[in-house]
Design an enzyme around this catalytic site. Structure first.
Site, PDB file in Angstrom:
ATOM      1  N   CYS A 193       0.860  -1.178   0.000  1.00  0.00           N
ATOM      2  CA  CYS A 193       0.000   0.000   0.000  1.00  0.00           C
ATOM      3  C   CYS A 193       0.895   1.226   0.000  1.00  0.00           C
ATOM      4  CB  CYS A 193      -0.882  -0.015   1.239  1.00  0.00           C
ATOM      5  SG  CYS A 193      -1.959   1.422   1.365  1.00  0.00           S
ATOM      6  N   LEU A 194       0.585   2.213  -0.850  1.00  0.00           N
ATOM      7  CA  LEU A 194       1.431   3.405  -0.938  1.00  0.00           C
ATOM      8  C   LEU A 194       1.434   4.209   0.362  1.00  0.00           C
ATOM      9  CD1 LEU A 194       0.601   4.602  -4.575  1.00  0.00           C
ATOM     10  CD2 LEU A 194       2.658   3.409  -3.792  1.00  0.00           C
ATOM     11  N   HIS A 199     -10.229   1.442   1.245  1.00  0.00           N
ATOM     12  CA  HIS A 199      -9.746   2.796   1.582  1.00  0.00           C
ATOM     13  C   HIS A 199     -10.902   3.798   1.608  1.00  0.00           C
ATOM     14  CE1 HIS A 199      -5.384   2.790   1.833  1.00  0.00           C
ATOM     15  NE2 HIS A 199      -5.252   2.128   0.704  1.00  0.00           N
TER      16      HIS A 199
HETATM   17 ZN    ZN Z   1      -3.641   1.129  -0.047  1.00  0.00          ZN
END
Ligand code: ZN
Length: 189
Positions: free
Chosen positions: A107-108, A153
Site C-alpha cells: 500500500c502506498l 480505503h
Molecule cells: Zn492502499
C-alpha cells in the site's frame, strides 16, 4: 500535479469517503492528479483518502504488473482488462464473488510493508466512471484484489485490518514506527 501521499497514522485514512454528487471540474482535476501521483509512485491503485481527500473516488491501473493476471467480464463476455485502464471508480459498490484467495499486497500509505491478504477471488463492481457513465463489470485476479483494496480505503479500512494475527505480528514494529513518525510530523498524539 503530483500530490503528497498520506502515510499511516494520518486520520484521513480512517475517514469514510463522501459520495460524489457531481463530477465537477474540481473532481476531474483531482482524478487527473491522482493518476499522475499513482504512476509516479509506481502503484497499481490510489484512493482519494491517500491524497488527503475523504471522497468516494479511486484510480487503478494493473497494466504495469505482468506476472499476476487480471480478468474482466463485461456484458457477459470476457474482455482484456487493459481496455478498462486506467480505471476510475466513483461511488463504487462491490459484491464479493468466488472463494477466498490469498495474495501479496502492499500500500502506498505503508512504504515497505507487504503481507499476504485473503480476499474473495473475484468481485462484481458497480460505479460511475470519470465521465459519470455507469460502469458494471466483474473482475478477477489482481484487478479484483486492487479494487477491493481501494474500495476498503474509501470506507476507511486499511489492509492491516485484513491481515491475519500472524501476518500483523510480522509487520507490527514497522507499522508502529510509521504511525509514530506520521503523528510526530502532524504534531498529534
Ligand atoms: Zn492502499
Amino acid at each position: 500535479m503530483i500530490l503528497t501521499i498520506v502515510k499511516y497514522g494520518h486520520p484521513v485514512l480512517r475517514q469514510k469517503g463522501a459520495r460524489v454528487e457531481a463530477i465537477t471540474p474540481e473532481v476531474d482535476a483531482l482524478i487527473a492528479d491522482m493518476l499522475e501521483t499513482m504512476y509516479e509512485a509506481s502503484g497499481v491503485g490510489l484512493a482519494a483518502q491517500q491524497v488527503g481527500r475523504a471522497l468516494q473516488v479511486t484510480v487503478i491501473d494493473v497494466r504495469p504488473v505482468k506476472d499476476r493476471p487480471s480478468r474482466l467480464e463485461m456484458n457477459g463476455q470476457e474482455q482484456d482488462p487493459a481496455t478498462l485502464m486506467p480505471l476510475v471508480l466513483i461511488n463504487p459498490k462491490i459484491t464479493p464473488l468466488g472463494e477466498p484467495a490469498k495474495g501479496p499486497e502492499g500500500c502506498l500509505s505503508f512504504p515497505e510493508v507487504y503481507a499476504d491478504i485473503t480476499r474473495p477471488e473475484s468481485v462484481e463492481v458497480e460505479a460511475l466512471d470519470r465521465q459519470g457513465k455507469r460502469l458494471h463489470f466483474k473482475a478477477g485476479g489482481l484487478l479484483s484484489r486492487a479494487i477491493q483494496h481501494e474500495v476498503d480505503h474509501l470506507n476507511g479500512i486499511l489492509f492491516i485490518d485484513r491481515m491475519s494475527a500472524e501476518e500483523k505480528a510480522n509487520v507490527r514494529d514497522e507499522i508502529d514506527a510509521l504511525q509514530a513518525d506520521t503523528k510526530a510530523a502532524l504534531k498529534i498524539r
